[in-house]
Design an enzyme around this catalytic site. Structure first.
Site: not given
Ligand code: PGA
Length: 247
Positions: A8, A10, A98, A168, A211
């Site tokens: 992801n 973003k 999400h 998540e 994370s």
């Molecule tokens: P992260 O994001 O691995 O940076 O915690 C995960 C996500 O937003 O799907």
């Protein structure tokens, strides 16, 4: 266990980063992971570019996904992106619901269901993010919450379709606060049971996100029943992703 890694990206990844990710992949990982599927999810404007580049650079071994889609199939909705259009630029997967969409854009499960329905009609596999988007920390409360969500989606989506659920924990996204392994395992068992009650053929895959990095993956991979990982920050640099995959 399926080995599905969904990146992801973003709003962090532009053309230059896409190129360096694909080139690093081609240099080091081509043909390495026979049972591993890597899905990269760039922002909308780079979907077509990423698809074209991955065909040339990685010989079609990376799949393309979007980070969201419209809740409407088509129509006068300025700025929206239809599921059918995502298919036309090569998307095979799309993340919906999400935590960041729920928190900042007030999306609820009804909206997420509409998106997942249009994606399935377009021939795209929805990756439905579940879990409370804030506030709830008690494990049993989370189990009840996800059970209700999975039941809602399974009841309303075509039983024969392939759906991916991504759990998540909201406090783990971008922050490094991963709940205990026991807590995650317990939550996963509720998700699996709820999903299988509706579809004993078990086409649903279940992923963990929040994370995931080179350090957390060691314990996360010990949890039974996880089919893959939704990776944010650590997926931008291919070396880090490679370490996660090969752990
Ligand atoms: P992260 O994001 O691995 O940076 O915690 C995960 C996500 O937003 O799907």
């Amino acid at each position: 266990m399926h080995n599905l890694y969904v990146c992801n990206w973003k709003m962090f990844v532009d053309c230059a980063l896409i190129d360096s990710f694909l080139k690093a992949y081609a240099a080091e990982a081509l043909n390495m992971h026979q049972n591993t599927t890597i899905v990269v999810c760039p922002s909308f404007c780079f979907l077509g570019y990423t698809n074209d580049q991955q065909k040339v650079i990685t010989q079609n071994s990376i799949k393309i996904g979007a980070q969201d889609c419209s809740q409407f199939a088509t129509g006068a909705y300025t700025g929206e992106i239809a599921a059918q259009h995502l298919k036309q630029v090569g998307c095979l997967y799309t993340i919906v619901g999400h935590v960041e969409r729920r928190k900042f854009f007030h999306e609820n499960d009804e909206i997420v269901l509409a998106k997942a329905t249009h994606l399935l009609c377009a021939g795209i596999t929805p990756i439905i993010c579940i879990g409370p988007f804030e506030g709830i920390f008690n494990v049993l409360d989370i189990c009840m919450y996800v059970k209700k969500q999975v039941t809602f989606f399974m009841r309303n989506l075509d039983k024969n379709s392939t759906v991916i659920f991504a759990y998540e924990p909201h406090q783990a996204i971008g922050a490094g606060e991963i709940p205990s392994i026991h807590a995650i395992a317990e939550i996963f068992s509720y998700i699996k049971t709820a999903a299988y009650t509706f579809n004993p053929e078990a086409k649903q895959l279940i992923m963990y996100g929040g994370s995931v990095d080179e350090h957390s993956i060691k314990t996360l991979k010990t949890i039974r029943g996880i089919d893959g990982f939704l990776v944010g920050r650590a997926s931008i640099d291919f070396q880090k992703l490679k370490n996660i995959i090969s752990y």
